[in-house]
Write a protein that holds these residues in place. Structure first.
Motif, PDB file in Angstrom:
ATOM      1  N   PHE A  46      72.106  48.675  61.084  1.00 48.74           N
ATOM      2  CA  PHE A  46      71.539  49.906  61.620  1.00 48.74           C
ATOM      3  C   PHE A  46      72.487  51.082  61.393  1.00 48.74           C
ATOM      4  CE2 PHE A  46      70.377  52.506  65.554  1.00 48.74           C
ATOM      5  CZ  PHE A  46      69.298  53.109  64.928  1.00 48.74           C
ATOM      6  N   GLY A  47      73.763  50.878  61.725  1.00 49.70           N
ATOM      7  CA  GLY A  47      74.735  51.938  61.516  1.00 49.70           C
ATOM      8  C   GLY A  47      74.922  52.269  60.047  1.00 49.70           C
ATOM      9  N   GLY A  48      74.925  51.239  59.204  1.00 47.10           N
ATOM     10  CA  GLY A  48      75.083  51.460  57.772  1.00 47.10           C
ATOM     11  C   GLY A  48      73.923  52.240  57.190  1.00 47.10           C
ATOM     12  N   TRP A  49      72.707  51.960  57.683  1.00 43.06           N
ATOM     13  CA  TRP A  49      71.534  52.697  57.206  1.00 43.06           C
ATOM     14  C   TRP A  49      71.625  54.172  57.570  1.00 43.06           C
ATOM     15  CZ3 TRP A  49      66.807  53.842  60.362  1.00 43.06           C
ATOM     16  CH2 TRP A  49      65.824  54.467  59.583  1.00 43.06           C
ATOM     17  N   ILE A  50      72.063  54.443  58.800  1.00 41.97           N
ATOM     18  CA  ILE A  50      72.204  55.830  59.234  1.00 41.97           C
ATOM     19  C   ILE A  50      73.236  56.559  58.375  1.00 41.97           C
ATOM     20  CG2 ILE A  50      73.032  57.292  61.118  1.00 41.97           C
ATOM     21  CD1 ILE A  50      71.672  55.396  63.063  1.00 41.97           C
ATOM     22  N   VAL A  51      74.329  55.893  58.051  1.00 44.55           N
ATOM     23  CA  VAL A  51      75.349  56.513  57.198  1.00 44.55           C
ATOM     24  C   VAL A  51      74.768  56.817  55.820  1.00 44.55           C
ATOM     25  CG1 VAL A  51      77.534  56.111  56.002  1.00 44.55           C
ATOM     26  CG2 VAL A  51      77.311  55.520  58.424  1.00 44.55           C
ATOM     27  N   VAL A  52      74.001  55.877  55.266  1.00 45.63           N
ATOM     28  CA  VAL A  52      73.368  56.106  53.960  1.00 45.63           C
ATOM     29  C   VAL A  52      72.428  57.299  54.021  1.00 45.63           C
ATOM     30  CG1 VAL A  52      71.718  55.147  52.311  1.00 45.63           C
ATOM     31  CG2 VAL A  52      73.612  53.746  53.113  1.00 45.63           C
ATOM     32  N   LEU A  53      71.632  57.396  55.086  1.00 44.69           N
ATOM     33  CA  LEU A  53      70.737  58.534  55.248  1.00 44.69           C
ATOM     34  C   LEU A  53      71.524  59.842  55.318  1.00 44.69           C
ATOM     35  CD1 LEU A  53      68.191  57.197  57.911  1.00 44.69           C
ATOM     36  CD2 LEU A  53      67.788  57.504  55.472  1.00 44.69           C
ATOM     37  N   ALA A  54      72.610  59.828  56.087  1.00 47.56           N
ATOM     38  CA  ALA A  54      73.411  61.041  56.246  1.00 47.56           C
ATOM     39  C   ALA A  54      74.053  61.458  54.926  1.00 47.56           C
ATOM     40  CB  ALA A  54      74.483  60.821  57.317  1.00 47.56           C
ATOM     41  N   VAL A  55      74.593  60.505  54.189  1.00 50.03           N
ATOM     42  CA  VAL A  55      75.207  60.815  52.899  1.00 50.03           C
ATOM     43  C   VAL A  55      74.162  61.345  51.924  1.00 50.03           C
ATOM     44  CG1 VAL A  55      76.355  59.811  50.888  1.00 50.03           C
ATOM     45  CG2 VAL A  55      77.096  59.184  53.194  1.00 50.03           C
ATOM     46  N   THR A  56      72.969  60.767  51.972  1.00 42.53           N
ATOM     47  CA  THR A  56      71.888  61.231  51.098  1.00 42.53           C
ATOM     48  C   THR A  56      71.523  62.677  51.411  1.00 42.53           C
ATOM     49  OG1 THR A  56      70.976  58.997  50.911  1.00 42.53           O
ATOM     50  CG2 THR A  56      69.515  60.820  50.366  1.00 42.53           C
ATOM     51  N   LEU A  57      71.403  62.990  52.698  1.00 44.90           N
ATOM     52  CA  LEU A  57      71.083  64.365  53.083  1.00 44.90           C
ATOM     53  C   LEU A  57      72.209  65.319  52.708  1.00 44.90           C
ATOM     54  CD1 LEU A  57      69.379  64.076  56.593  1.00 44.90           C
ATOM     55  CD2 LEU A  57      68.330  64.203  54.349  1.00 44.90           C
ATOM     56  N   ARG A  58      73.436  64.841  52.853  1.00 43.54           N
ATOM     57  CA  ARG A  58      74.581  65.707  52.534  1.00 43.54           C
ATOM     58  C   ARG A  58      74.588  66.073  51.058  1.00 43.54           C
ATOM     59  NH1 ARG A  58      77.153  69.077  51.617  1.00 43.54           N
ATOM     60  NH2 ARG A  58      79.334  69.583  52.043  1.00 43.54           N
ATOM     61  N   ARG A  59      74.123  65.177  50.230  1.00 43.68           N
ATOM     62  CA  ARG A  59      74.123  65.424  48.799  1.00 43.68           C
ATOM     63  C   ARG A  59      73.000  66.360  48.363  1.00 43.68           C
ATOM     64  NH1 ARG A  59      75.393  59.262  46.601  1.00 43.68           N
ATOM     65  NH2 ARG A  59      77.637  59.279  47.076  1.00 43.68           N
ATOM     66  N   ARG A  60      72.010  66.502  49.239  1.00 40.35           N
ATOM     67  CA  ARG A  60      70.940  67.433  48.903  1.00 40.35           C
ATOM     68  C   ARG A  60      71.438  68.864  49.071  1.00 40.35           C
ATOM     69  NH1 ARG A  60      65.833  64.677  52.146  1.00 40.35           N
ATOM     70  NH2 ARG A  60      65.756  62.727  50.943  1.00 40.35           N
ATOM     71  N   ASN A  61      70.784  69.736  48.439  1.00 38.40           N
ATOM     72  CA  ASN A  61      71.164  71.140  48.525  1.00 38.40           C
ATOM     73  C   ASN A  61      70.800  71.694  49.892  1.00 38.40           C
ATOM     74  OD1 ASN A  61      71.659  73.841  48.200  1.00 38.40           O
ATOM     75  ND2 ASN A  61      70.647  73.985  46.214  1.00 38.40           N
ATOM     76  N   ASP A  62      71.835  72.023  50.705  1.00 38.92           N
ATOM     77  CA  ASP A  62      71.578  72.524  52.048  1.00 38.92           C
ATOM     78  C   ASP A  62      70.827  73.853  52.037  1.00 38.92           C
ATOM     79  OD1 ASP A  62      74.697  71.319  53.469  1.00 38.92           O
ATOM     80  OD2 ASP A  62      72.727  70.390  53.315  1.00 38.92           O
ATOM     81  N   SER A  63      70.859  74.539  50.950  1.00 39.73           N
ATOM     82  CA  SER A  63      70.157  75.815  50.878  1.00 39.73           C
ATOM     83  C   SER A  63      68.684  75.653  50.590  1.00 39.73           C
ATOM     84  CB  SER A  63      70.788  76.709  49.801  1.00 39.73           C
ATOM     85  OG  SER A  63      70.629  76.125  48.516  1.00 39.73           O
ATOM     86  N   GLU A  64      68.283  74.419  50.228  1.00 40.04           N
ATOM     87  CA  GLU A  64      66.872  74.179  49.945  1.00 40.04           C
ATOM     88  C   GLU A  64      66.065  74.284  51.217  1.00 40.04           C
ATOM     89  OE1 GLU A  64      66.194  70.379  48.283  1.00 40.04           O
ATOM     90  OE2 GLU A  64      64.054  70.673  47.968  1.00 40.04           O
ATOM     91  N   PRO A  65      64.990  75.035  51.245  1.00 41.90           N
ATOM     92  CA  PRO A  65      64.193  75.186  52.455  1.00 41.90           C
ATOM     93  C   PRO A  65      63.597  73.859  52.901  1.00 41.90           C
ATOM     94  CG  PRO A  65      62.996  76.045  50.570  1.00 41.90           C
ATOM     95  CD  PRO A  65      64.398  75.776  50.103  1.00 41.90           C
ATOM     96  N   ASP A  66      63.598  73.658  54.195  1.00 35.65           N
ATOM     97  CA  ASP A  66      63.032  72.416  54.730  1.00 35.65           C
ATOM     98  C   ASP A  66      61.519  72.406  54.534  1.00 35.65           C
ATOM     99  OD1 ASP A  66      65.511  71.459  55.724  1.00 35.65           O
ATOM    100  OD2 ASP A  66      65.318  72.824  57.441  1.00 35.65           O
ATOM    101  N   VAL A  67      61.000  71.202  54.348  1.00 33.73           N
ATOM    102  CA  VAL A  67      59.571  71.048  54.145  1.00 33.73           C
ATOM    103  C   VAL A  67      58.852  71.308  55.468  1.00 33.73           C
ATOM    104  CG1 VAL A  67      57.740  69.459  53.499  1.00 33.73           C
ATOM    105  CG2 VAL A  67      59.948  69.368  52.334  1.00 33.73           C
ATOM    106  N   PRO A  68      57.909  72.207  55.530  1.00 37.32           N
ATOM    107  CA  PRO A  68      57.223  72.476  56.793  1.00 37.32           C
ATOM    108  C   PRO A  68      56.391  71.284  57.234  1.00 37.32           C
ATOM    109  CG  PRO A  68      56.115  73.571  54.975  1.00 37.32           C
ATOM    110  CD  PRO A  68      57.377  73.013  54.412  1.00 37.32           C
ATOM    111  N   ASN A  69      56.208  71.171  58.528  1.00 32.68           N
ATOM    112  CA  ASN A  69      55.395  70.072  59.060  1.00 32.68           C
ATOM    113  C   ASN A  69      53.970  70.181  58.552  1.00 32.68           C
ATOM    114  OD1 ASN A  69      57.567  69.154  60.451  1.00 32.68           O
ATOM    115  ND2 ASN A  69      56.962  70.026  62.428  1.00 32.68           N
TER     116      ASN A  69
END
Length: 214
Positions: free
Chosen positions: A190-213
């Motif tokens: 569970f913890g490892g999955w969360i870390v993978v998710l976080a690293v994946t998000l970190r690698r994305r461009n933070d300036s990219e607009p979030d997808v609206p709901n």
């Protein structure tokens, strides 16, 4: 906004490290009369009166609270309703982890007449794999094959660990034998999955607009 998202992303990593670090350290320093891999559950380290009581329960509570902002970070980047359902399940599992620390074994000696420890533990171990599978399914629908495969396999670790434990019992009635092992494997998954998710998000461009709901 970008700074808040970045901090929330790192909260996911920090929360996983804090909780898993507390569990791991507890297994090292716990005296054998309160914890052994062969004869105890991980929660025995958090039992009221155990020497590792503050470390184990404090680590779970702090790790969960620190990690909760990551659920928000993950939510605003969801690309479809399936991913969002996965985030909801992830949040339930994290709250359950906090609950394990709050409703520690024998908490009824201090407060509440009804023990809620089992409910909290089930919220973690029972919900966490479904969070991985559901979010992974959403990632697959979004065309994110690598994250989908990683998420699904992190979820698969949970039942495989419990199945391996059940087979190792060989029909023995004492289900406490080596119970901490599948618990620890599931916690790491569970913890490892969360870390993978976080690293994946970190690698994305933070300036990219979030997808609206949608």
């Amino acid at each position: 906004m970008a700074d808040r998202k970045r901090v929330a992303t790192y909260c996911g990593i920090a929360g996983a490290i804090l909780s898993l670090g507390a569990i791991t350290l507890g297994t090292v320093i716990a005296p054998p009369e309160t914890f052994t891999w062969q004869g105890r559950a991980l929660s025995d380290m958090g039992r009221y009166g155990a020497p590792t009581f503050p470390l184990f329960n404090g680590g779970l509570i702090l790790g969960g609270l620190v990690g909760l902002p990551f659920a928000w970070r993950l939510w605003i980047t969801c690309r479809n309703s399936i991913e969002r359902l996965g985030v909801v399940l992830l949040s339930i599992a994290v709250v359950g982890m906090i609950g394990v620390g709050v409703f520690f074994l024998e908490h009824t000696a201090l407060y509440l007449e009804t023990s809620l420890h089992g409910v909290a533990a089930l919220s973690v171990f029972g919900v966490a794999p479904f969070a991985s599978w559901v979010y992974g399914s959403g990632a697959a629908l979004a065309g994110d094959g690598r994250l989908a495969v990683a998420s699904v396999w992190f979820g698969n670790v949970h039942p495989l660990a419990w199945l391996g434990w059940l087979l190792s019992l060989g029909g023995e009635a004492d289900t406490s034998t080596w119970f901490a092992v599948p618990e620890f494997v599931a916690a790491v998954a569970f913890g490892g999955w969360i870390v993978v998710l976080a690293v994946t998000l970190r690698r994305r461009n933070d300036s990219e607009p979030d997808v609206p709901n949608r």
